[in-house]
Scaffold this motif. Structure first.
Motif, PDB file in Angstrom:
ATOM      1  N   ARG A 195       0.908  -1.296   0.191  1.00 27.37           N
ATOM      2  CA  ARG A 195       0.221   0.205  -0.094  1.00 27.37           C
ATOM      3  C   ARG A 195       0.994   1.260   0.014  1.00 27.37           C
ATOM      4  O   ARG A 195       0.498   2.139  -0.601  1.00 27.37           O
ATOM      5  N   ASN A 219       2.241   2.066  -3.413  1.00 21.01           N
ATOM      6  CA  ASN A 219       1.309   2.323  -4.439  1.00 21.01           C
ATOM      7  C   ASN A 219       1.072   1.108  -5.363  1.00 21.01           C
ATOM      8  O   ASN A 219       0.662   1.128  -6.532  1.00 21.01           O
ATOM      9  N   THR A 241      -4.233  -0.418  -3.962  1.00 23.73           N
ATOM     10  CA  THR A 241      -4.880   0.624  -3.689  1.00 23.73           C
ATOM     11  C   THR A 241      -5.791   0.211  -2.367  1.00 23.73           C
ATOM     12  O   THR A 241      -5.928  -0.785  -2.160  1.00 23.73           O
ATOM     13  N   VAL A 242      -6.299   1.429  -1.776  1.00 22.41           N
ATOM     14  CA  VAL A 242      -7.289   1.095  -0.656  1.00 22.41           C
ATOM     15  C   VAL A 242      -8.378   0.432  -1.207  1.00 22.41           C
ATOM     16  O   VAL A 242      -9.172  -0.604  -0.702  1.00 22.41           O
ATOM     17  N   GLU A 243      -8.864   0.873  -2.452  1.00 23.65           N
ATOM     18  CA  GLU A 243      -9.816  -0.091  -3.021  1.00 23.65           C
ATOM     19  C   GLU A 243      -9.393  -1.525  -3.433  1.00 23.65           C
ATOM     20  O   GLU A 243     -10.453  -2.400  -3.134  1.00 23.65           O
ATOM     21  N   ASP A 244      -8.310  -1.958  -3.802  1.00 26.21           N
ATOM     22  CA  ASP A 244      -7.809  -3.203  -4.005  1.00 26.21           C
ATOM     23  C   ASP A 244      -8.068  -3.745  -2.601  1.00 26.21           C
ATOM     24  O   ASP A 244      -8.368  -5.206  -2.702  1.00 26.21           O
ATOM     25  N   TRP A 245      -7.499  -3.360  -1.612  1.00 24.91           N
ATOM     26  CA  TRP A 245      -7.613  -3.953  -0.217  1.00 24.91           C
ATOM     27  C   TRP A 245      -8.898  -4.326  -0.064  1.00 24.91           C
ATOM     28  O   TRP A 245      -9.270  -5.284   0.834  1.00 24.91           O
ATOM     29  N   ALA A 246      -9.773  -3.440   0.037  1.00 27.17           N
ATOM     30  CA  ALA A 246     -11.052  -3.456   0.411  1.00 27.17           C
ATOM     31  C   ALA A 246     -11.824  -4.557  -0.318  1.00 27.17           C
ATOM     32  O   ALA A 246     -12.640  -5.500  -0.127  1.00 27.17           O
ATOM     33  N   ALA A 247     -11.283  -4.649  -1.800  1.00 26.50           N
ATOM     34  CA  ALA A 247     -11.929  -5.856  -2.593  1.00 26.50           C
ATOM     35  C   ALA A 247     -11.267  -7.020  -2.198  1.00 26.50           C
ATOM     36  O   ALA A 247     -12.057  -8.204  -2.066  1.00 26.50           O
ATOM     37  N   THR A 252     -13.464  -8.267   0.727  1.00 24.88           N
ATOM     38  CA  THR A 252     -14.947  -8.565   0.242  1.00 24.88           C
ATOM     39  C   THR A 252     -14.684  -9.878  -0.390  1.00 24.88           C
ATOM     40  O   THR A 252     -15.767 -10.458  -0.232  1.00 24.88           O
ATOM     41  N   ASN A 277      -7.911 -14.937  -2.851  1.00 23.01           N
ATOM     42  CA  ASN A 277      -7.081 -13.853  -3.273  1.00 23.01           C
ATOM     43  C   ASN A 277      -5.635 -14.296  -3.825  1.00 23.01           C
ATOM     44  O   ASN A 277      -4.667 -13.594  -3.920  1.00 23.01           O
TER      45      ASN A 277
END
Length: 87
Positions: free
Chosen positions: A29, A32, A35-41, A44, A76
């Motif tokens: 992270r 770079n 991304t924060v969105e990648d981590w959240a995905a 999920t 993942n």
């Protein structure tokens, strides 16, 4: 359709699987590469995974000092492989 699992539990499963796979998510992270969105995905995907019990058993059986590729059943795995290869 299956309900998603507990977000906190799966946050930690993702962290533990990353560590077992030799991936530092926080470093990825900061650099770079994640991304924060990648981590959240990732969390999920884990929450929706049917292999949660197997995941925990696999993690419990892993030596703490030897990284290993995430198992094929891991939702993942491809992300962990990519992050490890780019490190």
């Amino acid at each position: 359709m299956q309900a998603l699992g507990n977000p906190i539990r799966h946050f930690w499963l993702v962290q533990d699987m990353a560590q077992a796979a030799g991936v530092d998510l926080a470093a990825a992270r900061r650099e770079n590469r994640l991304t924060v969105e990648d981590w959240a995905a990732m969390v999920t995907r884990c929450r929706g995974c049917q292999w949660t019990a197997g995941c925990q058993h696999w993690l419990d059986a892993q030596p703490t000092d030897e990284p290993a590729a995430a198992p094929p059943a891991c939702a993942n795995r491809a992300v962990f492989d990519t992050l490890r290869d780019r490190a």
